[in-house]
Write an enzyme that holds these catalytic residues in place. Structure first.
Site, PDB file in Angstrom:
ATOM      1  CG  PHE A   1      -1.822   1.264   1.194  1.00 33.83           C
ATOM      2  CD1 PHE A   1      -2.912   1.322   0.328  1.00 33.83           C
ATOM      3  CD2 PHE A   1      -1.537   2.376   1.973  1.00 33.83           C
ATOM      4  CE1 PHE A   1      -3.718   2.463   0.265  1.00 33.83           C
ATOM      5  CE2 PHE A   1      -2.337   3.517   1.912  1.00 33.83           C
ATOM      6  CZ  PHE A   1      -3.432   3.548   1.051  1.00 33.83           C
TER       7      PHE A   1
ATOM      8  CE  LYS B   1      -0.967   5.462   8.014  1.00 30.51           C
ATOM      9  NZ  LYS B   1      -0.687   4.927   6.685  1.00 30.51           N
TER      10      LYS B   1
ATOM     11  CG  ASP C   1       5.534   3.526   2.033  1.00 31.33           C
ATOM     12  OD1 ASP C   1       5.511   4.048   3.168  1.00 31.33           O
ATOM     13  OD2 ASP C   1       4.535   3.486   1.279  1.00 31.33           O
TER      14      ASP C   1
END
Ligand SMILES: *Cc1c(COP(=O)(O)O)cnc(C)c1O
Length: 398
Positions: free
Chosen positions: A139, A253, A224
């Site tokens: 993702f 995040k 990532d």
């Protein structure tokens, strides 16, 4: 009519229906606890999806935020500012990287990484090298480029044609990766631990093999770390567990503990391809957000929160394994630090709702995997309460 009913009615008529939400309206948070508008409390094992690593309403972050709000919110990246510079210097000091590009979200950080990888090879005169290999079940975000990079069909459905230039191989399969590399490939991009894909961990030695494959092919390795970074796995960045370093890394995040910030970090030689005018973001690294983010990182380090995450994460995992011994519906327990998952033989949505009614927020991904990502400051008693409750409800599932 309750405040929550009124809000939910309005929300359901005016907000794009991209999320299916339970009927709760959150009003306040502190540490690992959330309050809804009716005053009910919830133990938060979601942390805004691995965002609020310091917990909610952290006093140090709140103080820096309000001081910065009274000083300078924004001036544009046309000018230098102190908080942005200090945050970048801190990230460079603590990581493999030499330079930082700031943006506002994970998807934007990955966009920057994708653009930089392509431009690096263009600048070297290798125009044909533009493809990026990513992983199945990965993702990377919801913008056109990052959904194209994502290895899940459900994310792409309805948005054809997706961007050209991404190839997919199974995670944990070094041979498949080696076979996929050709003269048009510029980079391999992956999450060191797949988050949304189901808290899927790399096999021993796999990431080292990926590094070696990239080196042998002369291509870039992009990590990532949007979900795994900022202490979540018990080290500041997850790559530290595996004895290798990427060439480019993306963060978002937990970097702002809830403030919108993303960052793309790279080695000097590669970062050089982002010269004046090549990439930009109006809000990227704006003073209010970078001041808060720097305080988040200082707090993590000064209050030894990452060390706490290692210990409490190991404890939590042990407790989840204890549950696994007791309940046949549990297939396995995976993850490191406080990025933990529990794969079930059944759909996990009902367990999530039952927990919510009892005042525990947990999350289910890929239908069968319960994900536990509490604030890194979570304590044993909260974990014990959740585990005991899971034990109770799992005993009633047949
Ligand atoms: C959440 C996430 C993203 C996307 O971040 P946004 O801020 O939602 O754009 C990208 N990659 C990973 C690994 C993530 O967990």
């Amino acid at each position: 009519m309750l405040v929550s009913e009124k809000i939910i009615d309005t929300a359901d008529s005016v907000i794009a229906a991209t999320y299916k939400r339970p009927p709760i309206v959150f009003a306040k948070g502190e540490g690992c606890t959330l309050w809804d508008t009716e005053g009910r409390t919830y133990a938060d094992f979601v942390s805004g999806i691995a965002v609020c690593n310091l917990g909610h309403a952290h006093p140090r972050v709140a103080k820096v935020l309000s001081a910065q709000a009274e000083t300078l919110l924004h001036v544009s990246n046309l000018y230098y500012t102190i908080p942005q510079t200090e945050l970048a210097a801190w990230l460079v000091e603590q990581s493999f990287a030499d330079r930082v590009f700031f943006c506002n979200s994970g998807a934007e950080a990955n966009e920057a990484a994708i653009k930089l990888a392509r431009k690096y090879f263009k600048d070297k005169g290798e125009d044909a090298r533009y493809r990026i290999i990513t992983m199945e079940k990965s993702f990377h975000g919801r913008t056109m480029a990052t959904l194209s990079a994502t290895g899940q069909e459900k994310i792409k459905k309805g948005f054809d044609p997706v961007l050209n230039g991404f190839d997919f191989v199974p995670f944990n399969d070094a041979d498949a990766l080696r076979d996929k590399i050709g003269p048009s490939v510029c980079a391999v991009m992956l999450e060191p631990i797949q988050g949304e894909g189901g808290v899927r961990c790399p096999d021993t030695g796999y990431l080292k093999q990926v590094r070696d494959i990239c080196d042998a092919a002369g291509i870039l390795l992009i990590f990532d770390e949007i979900q795994t970074g900022i202490g979540r796995t018990g080290t500041l960045f997850a790559y530290e567990h595996f004895g290798i370093e990427p060439d480019i890394m993306t963060l978002a995040k937990a970097l702002g503990n809830g403030l919108p910030i993303g960052a793309m970090l790279a080695r000097e030689q590669i970062a050089e391809s982002f010269g004046p005018g090549s990439h930009a973001s109006t809000f990227g690294g704006t003073p209010i957000v970078t001041a808060a983010s720097l305080e988040v990182l200082k707090t993590l380090s000064e209050e030894k929160i990452i060390e706490h995450c290692q210990e409490i994460g190991a404890y939590f995992k042990e407790r989840l394994l204890w549950l696994k011994d007791r309940h046949e519906i549990i297939e396995d327990v995976r993850g490191i630090g406080l990025l933990l998952g529990m794969r079930l033989k059944i759909n996990g949505e009902d367990i999530v709702s039952t927990c919510m009614e009892k005042g525990f927020l947990i999350n289910c991904i890929q239908e069968t995997i319960l994900r536990f990502v509490p604030p890194l400051v979570v304590q044993k008693d909260a974990i014990d309460s959740l585990v005991e409750y899971l034990d109770e409800i799992m005993a009633n599932i047949r």
